[in-house]
Design a protein around this motif. Structure first.
Motif, PDB file in Angstrom:
ATOM      1  N   ASN A  27      -7.768 -10.999  -4.137  1.00  0.00           N
ATOM      2  CA  ASN A  27      -7.483 -10.469  -2.802  1.00  0.00           C
ATOM      3  C   ASN A  27      -8.729 -10.694  -1.948  1.00  0.00           C
ATOM      4  OD1 ASN A  27      -6.841  -8.686  -0.579  1.00  0.00           O
ATOM      5  ND2 ASN A  27      -5.461  -7.577  -1.952  1.00  0.00           N
ATOM      6  N   PRO A  28      -8.579 -11.091  -0.680  1.00  0.00           N
ATOM      7  CA  PRO A  28      -9.773 -11.218   0.170  1.00  0.00           C
ATOM      8  C   PRO A  28     -10.377  -9.860   0.525  1.00  0.00           C
ATOM      9  CG  PRO A  28      -7.815 -12.190   1.236  1.00  0.00           C
ATOM     10  CD  PRO A  28      -7.347 -11.510  -0.003  1.00  0.00           C
ATOM     11  N   GLU A  52       0.087 -17.282   2.991  1.00  0.00           N
ATOM     12  CA  GLU A  52      -0.233 -18.686   3.251  1.00  0.00           C
ATOM     13  C   GLU A  52       1.035 -19.553   3.373  1.00  0.00           C
ATOM     14  OE1 GLU A  52      -3.923 -19.642   0.629  1.00  0.00           O
ATOM     15  OE2 GLU A  52      -3.202 -17.628   0.168  1.00  0.00           O
ATOM     16  N   VAL A 109      10.081  -9.759  -1.237  1.00  0.00           N
ATOM     17  CA  VAL A 109      11.546  -9.828  -1.127  1.00  0.00           C
ATOM     18  C   VAL A 109      11.990 -11.228  -0.681  1.00  0.00           C
ATOM     19  CG1 VAL A 109      11.758  -7.352  -0.646  1.00  0.00           C
ATOM     20  CG2 VAL A 109      11.444  -8.945   1.267  1.00  0.00           C
TER      21      VAL A 109
HETATM   22  C1  BJW Z   1      -4.062 -11.735   0.597  1.00  0.00           C
HETATM   23  C2  BJW Z   1      -3.968 -12.832   1.379  1.00  0.00           C
HETATM   24  C3  BJW Z   1      -4.044 -14.046   0.709  1.00  0.00           C
HETATM   25  C4  BJW Z   1      -3.789 -11.209   2.695  1.00  0.00           C
HETATM   26  N1  BJW Z   1      -4.201 -14.077  -0.603  1.00  0.00           N
HETATM   27  N2  BJW Z   1      -4.201 -11.674  -0.690  1.00  0.00           N
HETATM   28  C5  BJW Z   1       2.904   8.518  -5.355  1.00  0.00           C
HETATM   29  C6  BJW Z   1       1.889   8.890  -4.490  1.00  0.00           C
HETATM   30  C7  BJW Z   1       2.090   8.856  -3.101  1.00  0.00           C
HETATM   31  C8  BJW Z   1       3.300   8.448  -2.564  1.00  0.00           C
HETATM   32  C9  BJW Z   1       4.293   8.078  -3.423  1.00  0.00           C
HETATM   33  C10 BJW Z   1       4.097   8.118  -4.794  1.00  0.00           C
HETATM   34  N3  BJW Z   1       5.246   7.688  -5.396  1.00  0.00           N
HETATM   35  C11 BJW Z   1       6.144   7.368  -4.431  1.00  0.00           C
HETATM   36  C12 BJW Z   1       5.598   7.606  -3.227  1.00  0.00           C
HETATM   37  C13 BJW Z   1       6.257   7.374  -1.899  1.00  0.00           C
HETATM   38  C14 BJW Z   1       6.291   5.925  -1.478  1.00  0.00           C
HETATM   39  C15 BJW Z   1       4.867   5.423  -1.389  1.00  0.00           C
HETATM   40  O1  BJW Z   1       4.349   4.762  -2.250  1.00  0.00           O
HETATM   41  N4  BJW Z   1       4.212   5.682  -0.267  1.00  0.00           N
HETATM   42  C16 BJW Z   1       2.853   5.193  -0.068  1.00  0.00           C
HETATM   43  C17 BJW Z   1       2.756   4.492   1.279  1.00  0.00           C
HETATM   44  C18 BJW Z   1       1.879   6.313  -0.225  1.00  0.00           C
HETATM   45  N5  BJW Z   1       7.079   5.120  -2.400  1.00  0.00           N
HETATM   46  C19 BJW Z   1       8.406   5.034  -2.290  1.00  0.00           C
HETATM   47  O2  BJW Z   1       9.017   5.667  -1.439  1.00  0.00           O
HETATM   48  C20 BJW Z   1       9.150   4.188  -3.297  1.00  0.00           C
HETATM   49  N6  BJW Z   1      10.241   4.910  -3.835  1.00  0.00           N
HETATM   50  C21 BJW Z   1      10.079   5.902  -4.709  1.00  0.00           C
HETATM   51  O3  BJW Z   1       9.025   6.207  -5.182  1.00  0.00           O
HETATM   52  O4  BJW Z   1      11.268   6.521  -4.998  1.00  0.00           O
HETATM   53  C22 BJW Z   1      11.269   7.671  -5.833  1.00  0.00           C
HETATM   54  C23 BJW Z   1      12.712   8.003  -6.116  1.00  0.00           C
HETATM   55  C24 BJW Z   1      13.125   8.120  -7.429  1.00  0.00           C
HETATM   56  C25 BJW Z   1      14.468   8.432  -7.690  1.00  0.00           C
HETATM   57  C26 BJW Z   1      15.358   8.601  -6.637  1.00  0.00           C
HETATM   58  C27 BJW Z   1      14.954   8.459  -5.336  1.00  0.00           C
HETATM   59  C28 BJW Z   1      13.606   8.147  -5.064  1.00  0.00           C
HETATM   60  C29 BJW Z   1       9.780   2.975  -2.617  1.00  0.00           C
HETATM   61  C30 BJW Z   1       8.787   2.027  -2.083  1.00  0.00           C
HETATM   62  C31 BJW Z   1       9.515   0.895  -1.354  1.00  0.00           C
HETATM   63  C32 BJW Z   1       8.560  -0.011  -0.611  1.00  0.00           C
HETATM   64  N7  BJW Z   1       9.315  -0.839   0.235  1.00  0.00           N
HETATM   65  C33 BJW Z   1       8.610  -1.838   1.050  1.00  0.00           C
HETATM   66  C34 BJW Z   1       9.646  -2.495   1.999  1.00  0.00           C
HETATM   67  C35 BJW Z   1      10.529  -3.463   1.223  1.00  0.00           C
HETATM   68  C36 BJW Z   1      11.557  -4.090   2.103  1.00  0.00           C
HETATM   69  C37 BJW Z   1      10.971  -4.953   3.188  1.00  0.00           C
HETATM   70  O5  BJW Z   1      10.243  -5.929   2.897  1.00  0.00           O
HETATM   71  O6  BJW Z   1      11.250  -4.655   4.343  1.00  0.00           O
HETATM   72  O7  BJW Z   1       7.985  -2.815   0.224  1.00  0.00           O
HETATM   73  S1  BJW Z   1       7.227  -1.145   1.950  1.00  0.00           S
HETATM   74  C38 BJW Z   1       6.166  -2.559   1.780  1.00  0.00           C
HETATM   75  O8  BJW Z   1       5.015  -2.220   0.981  1.00  0.00           O
HETATM   76  C39 BJW Z   1       6.984  -3.579   0.978  1.00  0.00           C
HETATM   77  C40 BJW Z   1       5.936  -4.151   0.071  1.00  0.00           C
HETATM   78  O9  BJW Z   1       6.552  -4.723  -1.064  1.00  0.00           O
HETATM   79  C41 BJW Z   1       5.100  -2.936  -0.268  1.00  0.00           C
HETATM   80  C42 BJW Z   1       3.720  -3.265  -0.754  1.00  0.00           C
HETATM   81  O10 BJW Z   1       2.999  -3.960   0.201  1.00  0.00           O
HETATM   82  P1  BJW Z   1       2.041  -5.155  -0.245  1.00  0.00           P
HETATM   83  O11 BJW Z   1       2.836  -6.221  -0.860  1.00  0.00           O
HETATM   84  O12 BJW Z   1       0.924  -4.614  -1.021  1.00  0.00           O
HETATM   85  O13 BJW Z   1       1.569  -5.716   1.182  1.00  0.00           O
HETATM   86  P2  BJW Z   1       0.430  -5.189   2.164  1.00  0.00           P
HETATM   87  O14 BJW Z   1       0.715  -5.733   3.492  1.00  0.00           O
HETATM   88  O15 BJW Z   1       0.255  -3.713   2.047  1.00  0.00           O
HETATM   89  O16 BJW Z   1      -0.912  -5.825   1.573  1.00  0.00           O
HETATM   90  C43 BJW Z   1      -1.126  -7.213   1.578  1.00  0.00           C
HETATM   91  C44 BJW Z   1      -2.406  -7.498   0.821  1.00  0.00           C
HETATM   92  O17 BJW Z   1      -2.555  -8.898   0.751  1.00  0.00           O
HETATM   93  C45 BJW Z   1      -3.659  -6.936   1.479  1.00  0.00           C
HETATM   94  O18 BJW Z   1      -4.442  -6.270   0.504  1.00  0.00           O
HETATM   95  C46 BJW Z   1      -4.393  -8.188   1.995  1.00  0.00           C
HETATM   96  O19 BJW Z   1      -5.818  -8.059   1.929  1.00  0.00           O
HETATM   97  C47 BJW Z   1      -3.913  -9.218   1.015  1.00  0.00           C
HETATM   98  N8  BJW Z   1      -3.932 -10.597   1.489  1.00  0.00           N
HETATM   99  N9  BJW Z   1      -3.804 -12.406   2.733  1.00  0.00           N
HETATM  100  C48 BJW Z   1      -4.282 -12.885  -1.259  1.00  0.00           C
HETATM  101  N10 BJW Z   1      -3.988 -15.203   1.434  1.00  0.00           N
END
Ligand code: BJW
Length: 245
Positions: A218-219, A33, A108
């Protein structure tokens, strides 16, 4: 015309009123928003052809450093124009009202700090900072550097945004503090996050396992929805203010 008032269920109000420690996890939906696109919504314009998941990786930066840097420059320009919305402001007020309060964000954009929250655990870094891709130190890009990406003034390597990409470790201090807060929470609010990116997505489940009252705002539904004690459906900018009124 006034919007219909939001009815907050009594158990949520009671839990908040009696909480010793409120912990909030925020995601991109909180900033939607304020005009900042969520991560998994369709990209617009120039960037519509790329999936964010394909740009926010070390491999993408290695292969296409210029493209990835320009994507972050575009996103920084959105952040520079953005201001905190009523959802951010309500969380700043909640911090002042609660006996103990921890704000954990995956965002971020720095908008929680701009709204007045004093203690913010940034799990995924901050897009406005840059760091050396070789040595890791935080640096200010030289304004006269015309390279894309700009080069580290100390060693000449590419600069990169100070954010956490897929496959990279989260900042250890912030993650440990977030995990400790989640297991200590009486009330845990999960706001505007799809709850699919780990390890952040595990935090509400850690809180549940340690007896917290978990509320999702969350919506849309997420993997957390069936487990939460309450799911408040709607935009954070409408629901969060109703929690602190
Ligand atoms: C509203 C709304 C309104 C709309 N009001 N709501 C376990 C299981 C499976 C996989 C993994 C696991 N552990 C790790 C992994 C791998 C991976 C992962 O999770 N993958 C998944 C996709 C499955 N994780 C990683 O790689 C992480 N690292 C790691 O685990 O390292 C291990 C390690 C240890 C030691 C050494 C080396 C490695 C790192 C994750 C980094 C995520 N980075 C990002 C990019 C950041 C930089 C950038 O901004 O460019 O972070 S990805 C992206 O997703 C960003 C966000 O912070 C993150 C989460 O997204 P978020 O915030 O939830 O947004 P959306 O768009 O997904 O959702 C928005 C929501 O808002 C929706 O639900 C809408 O409905 C809602 N909404 N309008 C309220 N008005």
């Amino acid at each position: 015309m006034c919007a219909t008032p939001i009815a907050i269920p009594e158990p949520v109000i009671d839990a908040l009123r009696n909480a010793r420690h409120i912990v909030v996890l925020t995601g991109a939906g909180v900033s939607a928003e304020s005009g900042i696109p969520t991560f998994r919504e369709a990209q617009t314009g120039l960037w519509a052809q790329y999936r964010p998941e394909e740009l926010a990786t070390p491999e993408a930066f290695q292969r296409h450093p210029e493209r990835v840097w320009r994507w972050y420059e575009w996103r920084r320009s959105l952040v520079r124009q953005a201001a905190p919305n009523p959802g951010h402001l309500a969380l700043a007020r909640m911090e002042r009202l609660a006996p103990r309060f921890t704000l954990i964000t995956q965002n971020v954009d720095g908008l929680h700090q701009a709204a007045g929250n004093r203690h913010v655990l940034e799990l995924h870094g901050n897009i406005m900072r840059s760091r050396c891709s070789r040595e890791g130190r935080i640096v200010e890009p030289d304004p006269n550097d015309t390279h894309v990406p700009p080069r580290c003034p100390h060693c000449g390597a590419f600069l990169r945004p100070d954010v956490v990409w897929f496959g990279e470790a989260l900042p250890a201090d912030a993650l440990t503090a977030a995990q400790e807060a989640a297991t200590d929470a009486d009330v845990f609010l999960s706001v505007g996050t799809s709850t699919i990116v780990y390890p952040a997505a595990a935090l509400p489940f850690d809180a549940l396992a340690h007896g917290a009252f978990v509320v999702e705002i969350n919506p849309a539904t997420t993997p957390l929805t069936p487990h939460a004690h309450a799911a408040l459906r709607g935009p954070a900018g409408r629901i969060l203010p109703a929690l602190v009124d």
